[in-house]
Design a protein around this motif. Structure first.
Motif, mmCIF file in Angstrom:
data_model
loop_
_atom_site.group_PDB
_atom_site.id
_atom_site.type_symbol
_atom_site.label_atom_id
_atom_site.label_comp_id
_atom_site.label_asym_id
_atom_site.label_seq_id
_atom_site.Cartn_x
_atom_site.Cartn_y
_atom_site.Cartn_z
ATOM 1 N N HIS A 247 5.364 -18.536 9.932
ATOM 2 C CA HIS A 247 4.807 -19.494 10.885
ATOM 3 C C HIS A 247 5.826 -19.887 11.953
ATOM 4 N N SER A 248 7.114 -19.844 11.623
ATOM 5 C CA SER A 248 8.129 -20.202 12.609
ATOM 6 C C SER A 248 8.126 -19.237 13.787
ATOM 7 N N ASP A 249 7.837 -17.952 13.532
ATOM 8 C CA ASP A 249 7.725 -17.006 14.647
ATOM 9 C C ASP A 249 6.576 -17.405 15.566
ATOM 10 N N LEU A 250 5.452 -17.805 14.972
ATOM 11 C CA LEU A 250 4.308 -18.234 15.767
ATOM 12 C C LEU A 250 4.620 -19.537 16.506
ATOM 13 N N LEU B 282 3.024 -11.874 -3.015
ATOM 14 C CA LEU B 282 3.031 -12.588 -1.745
ATOM 15 C C LEU B 282 2.565 -11.709 -0.593
ATOM 16 N N VAL B 283 2.775 -10.401 -0.745
ATOM 17 C CA VAL B 283 2.496 -9.462 0.345
ATOM 18 C C VAL B 283 1.009 -9.108 0.320
ATOM 19 N N THR B 284 0.238 -9.805 1.136
ATOM 20 C CA THR B 284 -1.199 -9.550 1.180
ATOM 21 C C THR B 284 -1.512 -8.278 1.947
ATOM 22 N N GLU B 285 -0.774 -8.042 3.032
ATOM 23 C CA GLU B 285 -1.078 -6.919 3.913
ATOM 24 C C GLU B 285 0.196 -6.466 4.600
ATOM 25 N N THR B 286 0.326 -5.159 4.814
ATOM 26 C CA THR B 286 1.414 -4.624 5.621
ATOM 27 C C THR B 286 0.834 -4.025 6.904
ATOM 28 N N TYR B 287 1.617 -4.111 7.970
ATOM 29 C CA TYR B 287 1.173 -3.639 9.276
ATOM 30 C C TYR B 287 2.301 -2.854 9.941
ATOM 31 N N ALA C 197 -1.633 -8.704 12.913
ATOM 32 C CA ALA C 197 -0.928 -9.497 11.908
ATOM 33 C C ALA C 197 -0.963 -10.976 12.270
ATOM 34 N N VAL C 198 -0.803 -11.292 13.552
ATOM 35 C CA VAL C 198 -0.855 -12.684 14.001
ATOM 36 C C VAL C 198 -2.247 -13.262 13.782
ATOM 37 N N GLU C 199 -3.263 -12.503 14.131
ATOM 38 C CA GLU C 199 -4.635 -12.977 13.951
ATOM 39 C C GLU C 199 -4.931 -13.277 12.485
ATOM 40 N N ASP C 200 -4.528 -12.378 11.593
ATOM 41 C CA ASP C 200 -4.779 -12.592 10.168
ATOM 42 C C ASP C 200 -4.032 -13.818 9.658
ATOM 43 N N ALA C 201 -2.798 -14.017 10.135
ATOM 44 C CA ALA C 201 -2.023 -15.179 9.704
ATOM 45 C C ALA C 201 -2.662 -16.465 10.200
ATOM 46 N N GLU C 202 -3.086 -16.489 11.458
ATOM 47 C CA GLU C 202 -3.676 -17.706 12.023
ATOM 48 C C GLU C 202 -5.026 -18.040 11.398
ATOM 49 N N GLN C 203 -5.740 -17.023 10.920
ATOM 50 C CA GLN C 203 -7.035 -17.247 10.280
ATOM 51 C C GLN C 203 -6.910 -17.517 8.783
ATOM 52 N N GLY C 204 -5.681 -17.532 8.261
ATOM 53 C CA GLY C 204 -5.469 -17.807 6.842
ATOM 54 C C GLY C 204 -5.923 -16.708 5.917
ATOM 55 N N ARG C 205 -5.958 -15.467 6.413
ATOM 56 C CA ARG C 205 -6.428 -14.352 5.596
ATOM 57 C C ARG C 205 -5.349 -13.786 4.687
ATOM 58 N N VAL C 206 -4.099 -14.149 4.937
ATOM 59 C CA VAL C 206 -2.995 -13.551 4.182
ATOM 60 C C VAL C 206 -2.066 -14.635 3.652
ATOM 61 N N ALA C 207 -1.477 -14.371 2.480
ATOM 62 C CA ALA C 207 -0.378 -15.224 2.019
ATOM 63 C C ALA C 207 0.837 -14.931 2.891
ATOM 64 N N ARG C 208 1.114 -13.644 3.048
ATOM 65 C CA ARG C 208 2.168 -13.202 3.955
ATOM 66 C C ARG C 208 1.812 -11.814 4.451
#
Length: 349
Positions: free
Chosen positions: A38-41, A320-325, A333-344
């Motif tokens: 989240h700090s990157d965002l 913790l690794v829900t998805e790799t890109y 990856a940003v969209e999935d993180a902002e939508q709460g689809r991934v733990a990380r």
């Protein structure tokens, strides 16, 4: 080389970056995996002010490609997890085992990267969203080669911050009660830190009900979608409440949920000028509000500990690794993180 650059207005995935070689006391690392935190965002949305253009990323792992003069604890070919602490190792705070407080490690961004001759800043002394980065040797922590680098990357921020906040800052003890507000990447690591510490009642609170099973896996004994139900589980309040969202209203909520002698630990990043309010009279029952930078961590010691706990099956990393890109899919990856689809979500090179 490829990397993710924020120019102050927009994010670009570029393939023409350069990075200088390692100088004395530095290490050149080929990044294999980097977690999207989240700090990157927060740099992108302006919550964390940072000079641009900057190569993003601060949670990474990879393989040492070269070391500068004077570096002896890692060598070419070693697998390493990277911390963000470019601490000096010689000041009073470093000498007391508090590298997160080193004044020479805060607010001094360097420019080891360039593009067509134009220098670019390094985020958090790290910039792991690049194929290669150069860091101070103290930031490179050797890890066993049997730990997948996609999992090891997360030790450099999420695990150090979340687990460290429990073990190093709050010092949660066996039998105590814990509430975690926010079951994202940091919150999940607070959860498993509380489990490792021996807390008996661990309440996870998140507005997204889809996070329940993951929270239970990481150590929650209860899951709620609102803090309204916490007092039904802990009528007198909690020994420790961790605010992992960065919302000023939730700071007040964390304090209100404390039992006598309880601690509210603030981990969520708010805007620098944001203010929170609470009732000072409520603090007279020996309650405390604790700030916590980077889990009050000592990365060379703590990452080695967490690596061993992972190998024993006590610390969850792979989960913790829900998805790799691939790095080219940064926007996804940003969209999935902002939508709460991934733990990380983890970017790979």
């Amino acid at each position: 080389m490829r990397g993710v650059v924020f120019d102050g207005k927009h994010v670009h995935v570029l393939d023409d970056l350069d990075v200088r070689g390692p100088g004395p006391g530095e290490v050149l690392v080929g990044i294999r995996a980097a977690g999207l935190c989240h700090s990157d965002l927060s740099v992108i949305d302006g919550t964390i002010p940072f000079p641009a253009p900057v190569v993003l990323g601060h949670e990474g792992a990879g393989v040492v490609e070269a070391v500068g003069p004077g570096v002896t604890h890692v060598a070419e070919g070693d697998h390493v997890a990277l911390s963000t602490l470019a601490n000096c190792g010689a000041c009073a705070d470093c000498d007391r085992g508090r590298p997160t407080m080193c004044r020479k490690a805060i607010g001094m961004p360097k420019q080891p990267f360039s593009r067509a001759g134009t220098p670019l800043f390094q985020f958090a002394s790290n910039s792991s969203f690049a194929e290669r980065t150069v860091v101070k040797a103290v930031q490179a922590v050797k890890i066993p080669e049997d730990i997948p680098l996609t999992s090891a990357a997360l030790m450099g921020c999420g695990v150090l911050t979340g687990v460290g906040a429990v073990l190093n800052r709050a010092k949660v003890d066996r039998g105590e009660t814990v509430v975690i507000i926010g079951a994202g990447g940091i919150g999940l690591n607070v959860l498993q830190g509380a489990r490792i510490a021996g807390a008996t009642t661990i309440v996870a609170v998140d507005t997204n009900p889809a996070k329940e099973q993951t929270a239970l896996l990481f150590g929650a004994t209860h899951f709620l979608t609102s803090t309204d139900g916490v007092r039904d589980i802990l009528p007198t309040g909690a020994d420790h409440v961790f605010e992992c969202v960065g919302h000023t209203g939730l700071v007040r909520t964390a304090i209100d949920l404390l039992d006598r002698h309880g601690q509210a630990i603030l981990l969520g990043m708010t805007a620098p000028t944001a203010e929170a309010s609470f009732l000072p009279a409520a603090m007279f029952l020996d309650k405390s509000i604790l700030g916590c930078r980077y889990g009050s961590s000592r990365p060379q010691k703590d990452i080695a500990l967490y690596a061993e706990l992972y190998r024993q099956g006590r610390l969850l990393l792979d989960e913790l690794v829900t998805e790799t890109y691939p790095v080219e899919d940064f926007a996804k990856a940003v969209e999935d993180a902002e939508q709460g689809r991934v733990a990380r979500g983890v970017l790979t090179f």
